[in-house]
Design a protein around this motif. Structure first.
Motif, PDB file in Angstrom:
ATOM      1  N   ASN A 186       1.345  -5.824  -3.269  1.00  0.00           N
ATOM      2  CA  ASN A 186       1.500  -7.058  -2.495  1.00  0.00           C
ATOM      3  C   ASN A 186       2.639  -7.908  -3.046  1.00  0.00           C
ATOM      4  OD1 ASN A 186       0.684 -10.184  -2.204  1.00  0.00           O
ATOM      5  ND2 ASN A 186       0.040  -9.033  -0.402  1.00  0.00           N
ATOM      6  N   ILE A 187       3.485  -8.395  -2.149  1.00  0.00           N
ATOM      7  CA  ILE A 187       4.581  -9.290  -2.518  1.00  0.00           C
ATOM      8  C   ILE A 187       4.206 -10.732  -2.203  1.00  0.00           C
ATOM      9  CG2 ILE A 187       6.987  -9.902  -2.041  1.00  0.00           C
ATOM     10  CD1 ILE A 187       7.423  -6.855  -1.473  1.00  0.00           C
ATOM     11  N   SER A 188       3.592 -10.953  -1.041  1.00  0.00           N
ATOM     12  CA  SER A 188       3.123 -12.298  -0.694  1.00  0.00           C
ATOM     13  C   SER A 188       2.057 -12.217   0.388  1.00  0.00           C
ATOM     14  CB  SER A 188       4.281 -13.188  -0.230  1.00  0.00           C
ATOM     15  OG  SER A 188       4.795 -12.727   1.007  1.00  0.00           O
ATOM     16  N   VAL A 195       3.230  -9.532   3.052  1.00  0.00           N
ATOM     17  CA  VAL A 195       4.395  -8.710   2.732  1.00  0.00           C
ATOM     18  C   VAL A 195       3.993  -7.760   1.608  1.00  0.00           C
ATOM     19  CG1 VAL A 195       6.820  -8.686   2.011  1.00  0.00           C
ATOM     20  CG2 VAL A 195       5.947 -10.609   3.385  1.00  0.00           C
ATOM     21  N   TYR A 196       4.271  -6.483   1.839  1.00  0.00           N
ATOM     22  CA  TYR A 196       3.933  -5.428   0.889  1.00  0.00           C
ATOM     23  C   TYR A 196       5.167  -4.624   0.533  1.00  0.00           C
ATOM     24  CZ  TYR A 196      -0.866  -6.576   1.912  1.00  0.00           C
ATOM     25  OH  TYR A 196      -2.048  -7.252   2.039  1.00  0.00           O
ATOM     26  N   ARG A 197       5.113  -3.975  -0.584  1.00  0.00           N
ATOM     27  CA  ARG A 197       6.206  -3.130  -1.068  1.00  0.00           C
ATOM     28  C   ARG A 197       6.586  -2.085  -0.020  1.00  0.00           C
ATOM     29  NH1 ARG A 197       3.585  -0.943  -5.331  1.00  0.00           N
ATOM     30  NH2 ARG A 197       2.836   0.687  -3.972  1.00  0.00           N
ATOM     31  N   ASP A 198       5.565  -1.484   0.629  1.00  0.00           N
ATOM     32  CA  ASP A 198       5.792  -0.471   1.657  1.00  0.00           C
ATOM     33  C   ASP A 198       4.523  -0.329   2.490  1.00  0.00           C
ATOM     34  OD1 ASP A 198       4.052   1.042  -0.016  1.00  0.00           O
ATOM     35  OD2 ASP A 198       5.749   1.976  -1.016  1.00  0.00           O
ATOM     36  N   GLU A 199       4.606   0.502   3.515  1.00  0.00           N
ATOM     37  CA  GLU A 199       3.454   0.670   4.407  1.00  0.00           C
ATOM     38  C   GLU A 199       2.254   1.258   3.678  1.00  0.00           C
ATOM     39  OE1 GLU A 199       2.386   2.312   8.869  1.00  0.00           O
ATOM     40  OE2 GLU A 199       4.368   2.731   8.035  1.00  0.00           O
ATOM     41  N   ALA A 257       1.334   0.604   0.653  1.00  0.00           N
ATOM     42  CA  ALA A 257       0.662  -0.499  -0.038  1.00  0.00           C
ATOM     43  C   ALA A 257      -0.208  -1.290   0.934  1.00  0.00           C
ATOM     44  CB  ALA A 257       1.684  -1.403  -0.724  1.00  0.00           C
ATOM     45  N   PHE A 258       0.263  -1.452   2.170  1.00  0.00           N
ATOM     46  CA  PHE A 258      -0.547  -2.140   3.174  1.00  0.00           C
ATOM     47  C   PHE A 258      -1.786  -1.318   3.516  1.00  0.00           C
ATOM     48  CE2 PHE A 258      -1.515  -3.026   7.718  1.00  0.00           C
ATOM     49  CZ  PHE A 258      -1.980  -4.313   7.556  1.00  0.00           C
ATOM     50  N   THR A 259      -1.606  -0.004   3.624  1.00  0.00           N
ATOM     51  CA  THR A 259      -2.756   0.873   3.887  1.00  0.00           C
ATOM     52  C   THR A 259      -3.772   0.765   2.755  1.00  0.00           C
ATOM     53  OG1 THR A 259      -1.406   2.372   5.197  1.00  0.00           O
ATOM     54  CG2 THR A 259      -3.453   3.265   4.301  1.00  0.00           C
ATOM     55  N   ALA A 260      -3.288   0.739   1.515  1.00  0.00           N
ATOM     56  CA  ALA A 260      -4.188   0.591   0.362  1.00  0.00           C
ATOM     57  C   ALA A 260      -4.936  -0.738   0.442  1.00  0.00           C
ATOM     58  CB  ALA A 260      -3.400   0.690  -0.939  1.00  0.00           C
ATOM     59  N   HIS A 261      -4.255  -1.787   0.884  1.00  0.00           N
ATOM     60  CA  HIS A 261      -4.903  -3.094   1.062  1.00  0.00           C
ATOM     61  C   HIS A 261      -6.064  -2.970   2.039  1.00  0.00           C
ATOM     62  CE1 HIS A 261      -5.617  -7.196   2.351  1.00  0.00           C
ATOM     63  NE2 HIS A 261      -5.248  -6.856   3.574  1.00  0.00           N
ATOM     64  N   ARG A 262      -5.829  -2.330   3.154  1.00  0.00           N
ATOM     65  CA  ARG A 262      -6.861  -2.220   4.188  1.00  0.00           C
ATOM     66  C   ARG A 262      -8.024  -1.336   3.756  1.00  0.00           C
ATOM     67  NH1 ARG A 262      -4.235  -2.305  10.092  1.00  0.00           N
ATOM     68  NH2 ARG A 262      -6.174  -3.370  10.544  1.00  0.00           N
TER      69      ARG A 262
END
Length: 101
Positions: A38-40, A58-62, A64-69
């Motif tokens: 996560n960036i912000s 805002v995430y480093r890459d897609e 990272a967003f998937t990991a968030h979810r």
């Protein structure tokens, strides 16, 4: 310049749950900001429609967003507490390119 992934979510709370959603979103934001990718993570509440929230992540890459979810805090706070209080939820992903400070 760097590539990154931006997710913009619009959450529309049921009118009687808006204040409870507003209380829980900062908990989700704080946990999400601790994620490695996560960036912000920011939340805004609509001034004219107080049951509408916009979340900009805002995430480093897609990935990272998937990991968030797939994270435990998204499951417990997002899926189990916040999402059931919503009328609607729209999440749009974008490829970002620019300086992130």
């Amino acid at each position: 310049m760097s590539q990154h992934y931006v997710a913009i979510a619009t959450y529309t709370a049921k009118p009687d749950t808006a204040d409870r959603v507003a209380q829980r979103l900062p908990l989700l934001a704080e946990a999400s900001r601790q994620e490695e990718g996560n960036i912000s993570y920011s939340i805004a509440r609509d001034l004219e429609r107080p049951n509408v929230f916009t979340i900009v992540e805002v995430y480093r890459d897609e990935e990272a967003f998937t990991a968030h979810r797939e994270s435990a805090h998204f499951a417990s706070i997002g899926k189990m507490q916040i999402i059931p209080m919503l009328e609607s939820r729209v999440v749009v992903g974008y490829s970002g390119d620019g300086v992130i400070e």
